[in-house]
Design a protein around this motif. Structure first.
Motif, PDB file in Angstrom:
ATOM      1  N   ALA A 180      38.771  49.737  37.047  1.00 47.16           N
ATOM      2  CA  ALA A 180      39.805  48.760  37.430  1.00 47.16           C
ATOM      3  C   ALA A 180      41.100  49.005  36.663  1.00 47.16           C
ATOM      4  N   GLN A 181      42.201  49.017  37.383  1.00 49.23           N
ATOM      5  CA  GLN A 181      43.506  49.251  36.765  1.00 49.23           C
ATOM      6  C   GLN A 181      44.442  48.052  36.883  1.00 49.23           C
ATOM      7  N   THR A 182      43.980  46.974  37.499  1.00 50.08           N
ATOM      8  CA  THR A 182      44.778  45.751  37.620  1.00 50.08           C
ATOM      9  C   THR A 182      43.895  44.546  37.302  1.00 50.08           C
ATOM     10  N   PRO A 183      44.485  43.418  36.899  1.00 52.53           N
ATOM     11  CA  PRO A 183      43.685  42.221  36.658  1.00 52.53           C
ATOM     12  C   PRO A 183      42.892  41.791  37.891  1.00 52.53           C
ATOM     13  N   GLU A 184      43.472  41.976  39.069  1.00 58.42           N
ATOM     14  CA  GLU A 184      42.790  41.575  40.298  1.00 58.42           C
ATOM     15  C   GLU A 184      41.528  42.408  40.525  1.00 58.42           C
ATOM     16  N   MET A 185      41.626  43.720  40.269  1.00 58.26           N
ATOM     17  CA  MET A 185      40.460  44.580  40.443  1.00 58.26           C
ATOM     18  C   MET A 185      39.404  44.302  39.375  1.00 58.26           C
ATOM     19  N   ALA A 186      39.839  43.955  38.173  1.00 55.44           N
ATOM     20  CA  ALA A 186      38.889  43.615  37.112  1.00 55.44           C
ATOM     21  C   ALA A 186      38.108  42.351  37.464  1.00 55.44           C
ATOM     22  N   LYS A 187      38.780  41.373  38.047  1.00 57.57           N
ATOM     23  CA  LYS A 187      38.093  40.145  38.471  1.00 57.57           C
ATOM     24  C   LYS A 187      37.118  40.441  39.600  1.00 57.57           C
ATOM     25  N   GLU A 188      37.500  41.343  40.495  1.00 55.27           N
ATOM     26  CA  GLU A 188      36.605  41.731  41.588  1.00 55.27           C
ATOM     27  C   GLU A 188      35.359  42.409  41.035  1.00 55.27           C
ATOM     28  N   LEU A 189      35.525  43.236  40.015  1.00 55.03           N
ATOM     29  CA  LEU A 189      34.383  43.896  39.384  1.00 55.03           C
ATOM     30  C   LEU A 189      33.419  42.879  38.801  1.00 55.03           C
ATOM     31  N   LEU A 190      33.937  41.848  38.145  1.00 57.46           N
ATOM     32  CA  LEU A 190      33.071  40.809  37.575  1.00 57.46           C
ATOM     33  C   LEU A 190      32.323  40.061  38.668  1.00 57.46           C
ATOM     34  N   ARG A 191      32.981  39.818  39.799  1.00 57.71           N
ATOM     35  CA  ARG A 191      32.317  39.116  40.906  1.00 57.71           C
ATOM     36  C   ARG A 191      31.172  39.947  41.477  1.00 57.71           C
ATOM     37  N   ILE A 192      31.339  41.269  41.494  1.00 60.46           N
ATOM     38  CA  ILE A 192      30.305  42.145  42.024  1.00 60.46           C
ATOM     39  C   ILE A 192      29.178  42.343  41.014  1.00 60.46           C
ATOM     40  N   ALA A 193      29.527  42.453  39.733  1.00 60.43           N
ATOM     41  CA  ALA A 193      28.566  42.855  38.709  1.00 60.43           C
ATOM     42  C   ALA A 193      27.595  41.746  38.303  1.00 60.43           C
ATOM     43  N   PHE A 194      28.002  40.479  38.424  1.00 57.41           N
ATOM     44  CA  PHE A 194      27.171  39.381  37.959  1.00 57.41           C
ATOM     45  C   PHE A 194      26.552  38.624  39.131  1.00 57.41           C
ATOM     46  N   TYR A 195      25.277  38.265  38.965  1.00 63.81           N
ATOM     47  CA  TYR A 195      24.612  37.432  39.970  1.00 63.81           C
ATOM     48  C   TYR A 195      25.296  36.074  40.058  1.00 63.81           C
ATOM     49  N   LYS A 196      25.581  35.495  38.883  1.00 59.16           N
ATOM     50  CA  LYS A 196      26.378  34.271  38.815  1.00 59.16           C
ATOM     51  C   LYS A 196      27.674  34.625  38.100  1.00 59.16           C
ATOM     52  N   ALA A 197      28.649  35.007  38.892  1.00 60.59           N
ATOM     53  CA  ALA A 197      29.895  35.523  38.346  1.00 60.59           C
ATOM     54  C   ALA A 197      30.640  34.443  37.563  1.00 60.59           C
ATOM     55  N   PRO A 198      31.227  34.800  36.416  1.00 53.97           N
ATOM     56  CA  PRO A 198      32.036  33.838  35.658  1.00 53.97           C
ATOM     57  C   PRO A 198      33.294  33.474  36.433  1.00 53.97           C
ATOM     58  N   ASN A 199      33.780  32.287  36.204  1.00 50.90           N
ATOM     59  CA  ASN A 199      35.002  31.837  36.863  1.00 50.90           C
ATOM     60  C   ASN A 199      36.204  32.441  36.143  1.00 50.90           C
ATOM     61  N   THR A 200      36.839  33.389  36.794  1.00 54.73           N
ATOM     62  CA  THR A 200      37.976  34.086  36.176  1.00 54.73           C
ATOM     63  C   THR A 200      39.321  33.508  36.603  1.00 54.73           C
ATOM     64  N   ASN A 201      39.297  32.431  37.374  1.00 52.98           N
ATOM     65  CA  ASN A 201      40.557  31.869  37.877  1.00 52.98           C
ATOM     66  C   ASN A 201      41.450  31.361  36.757  1.00 52.98           C
ATOM     67  N   PHE A 202      40.821  30.955  35.640  1.00 53.86           N
ATOM     68  CA  PHE A 202      41.597  30.371  34.553  1.00 53.86           C
ATOM     69  C   PHE A 202      41.864  31.362  33.421  1.00 53.86           C
ATOM     70  N   VAL A 203      41.471  32.624  33.629  1.00 52.20           N
ATOM     71  CA  VAL A 203      41.731  33.647  32.616  1.00 52.20           C
ATOM     72  C   VAL A 203      43.115  34.235  32.863  1.00 52.20           C
ATOM     73  N   PRO A 204      44.036  34.106  31.916  1.00 52.36           N
ATOM     74  CA  PRO A 204      45.394  34.642  32.114  1.00 52.36           C
ATOM     75  C   PRO A 204      45.360  36.140  32.415  1.00 52.36           C
ATOM     76  N   SER A 205      46.124  36.548  33.393  1.00 55.16           N
ATOM     77  CA  SER A 205      46.164  37.967  33.760  1.00 55.16           C
ATOM     78  C   SER A 205      46.652  38.836  32.613  1.00 55.16           C
ATOM     79  N   CYS A 206      47.496  38.258  31.725  1.00 55.40           N
ATOM     80  CA  CYS A 206      48.011  39.058  30.612  1.00 55.40           C
ATOM     81  C   CYS A 206      46.893  39.489  29.677  1.00 55.40           C
ATOM     82  N   LEU A 207      45.848  38.645  29.501  1.00 49.29           N
ATOM     83  CA  LEU A 207      44.727  39.014  28.637  1.00 49.29           C
ATOM     84  C   LEU A 207      43.929  40.155  29.258  1.00 49.29           C
TER      85      LEU A 207
END
Length: 226
Positions: A180-207
């Motif tokens: 992943a090279q963007t915050p959006e792709m990193a969030k997509e990776l987490l959604r795919i990798a976890f059975y119960k994906a963490p909620n990344t909506n509140f994670v600042p993109s800068c982090l």
């Protein structure tokens, strides 16, 4: 505009302190006439009564980030060596090879360069499992036991992808998610990798962007050169 604090870089420095506290030190080994540089954590003091253990990380972060949760425990029982694979941390090559066999050869030459002698045990996580498996095949006289964690070493990439075993249609699509090279792709990776994906909506993109800059930017070079 004032630059924000890079919490990922701060965390990375803290992990270095954790490894040093566990009895390890940082080393740099050059290979192939200076074309390749491998960073590796090795024991400050080799204990001949302990067996040797190699920890090989996977895609997504350098060795410190993936092995820190267990490092203080395994160093009590083993002489531990933790390399950064090529394009992670301070490991880099200008050579064109990009295979796990080449990664394994570089790890093996690094271990020899830092003075490791005799047999060793090896744990490979995810992509590190592929590297560790290739080392066991190529250097059976050195590798005593292998533990492969979360790694599809028996995967037939083309056939299994074509048969629909994975949600990605081909290797290139899978790589674009894993590297992943963007915050959006990193969030997509987490959604795919976890059975119960963490909620990344509140994670600042800068982090997330800081994490990518510290841990994943070198992988872009790895991906583009394949």
């Amino acid at each position: 505009m004032m630059k924000c604090i890079n919490f990922t870089a701060i965390r990375d420095r803290c992990l270095s302190l954790s490894f040093r506290s566990a009895g390890l030190k940082s080393t740099i080994t050059t290979l192939h006439g200076g074309d390749t540089t491998i960073h590796c954590w090795i024991p400050k003091t080799q204990n001949p009564s302990k067996p040797n253990l190699i920890l090989i990380h996977g895609i997504g972060a350098n060795s410190k980030w993936q092995w820190d949760p267990i490092i203080s425990r395994v160093t009590r029982a083993f002489n531990v060596y933790v390399p950064d694979l090529l394009f992670y941390g301070e490991s880099y090559t200008s050579r064109p090879e990009r295979t796990e066999e080449f990664q394994g050869e570089c790890v093996m030459r690094t271990l020899e360069g830092v003075g490791l002698r005799g047999k060793f045990n090896l744990v490979g996580l995810s992509y590190g499992g592929f590297v560790g498996y290739s080392m066991a095949v190529r250097f059976p006289e050195a590798v005593e036991r292998v533990v492969i964690v979360g790694s599809g070493v028996s995967l037939d990439a083309e056939m299994d992808l074509e048969d629909g075993l994975f949600c990605s249609k081909n290797i290139k699509d899978a790589a674009s998610v894993l590297l992943a090279q963007t915050p959006e792709m990193a969030k997509e990776l987490l959604r795919i990798a976890f059975y119960k994906a963490p909620n990344t909506n509140f994670v600042p993109s800068c982090l997330i962007r800081d994490y990518i800059h510290v841990n994943l930017n070198p992988l872009f070079h790895f991906q583009m050169q394949e």
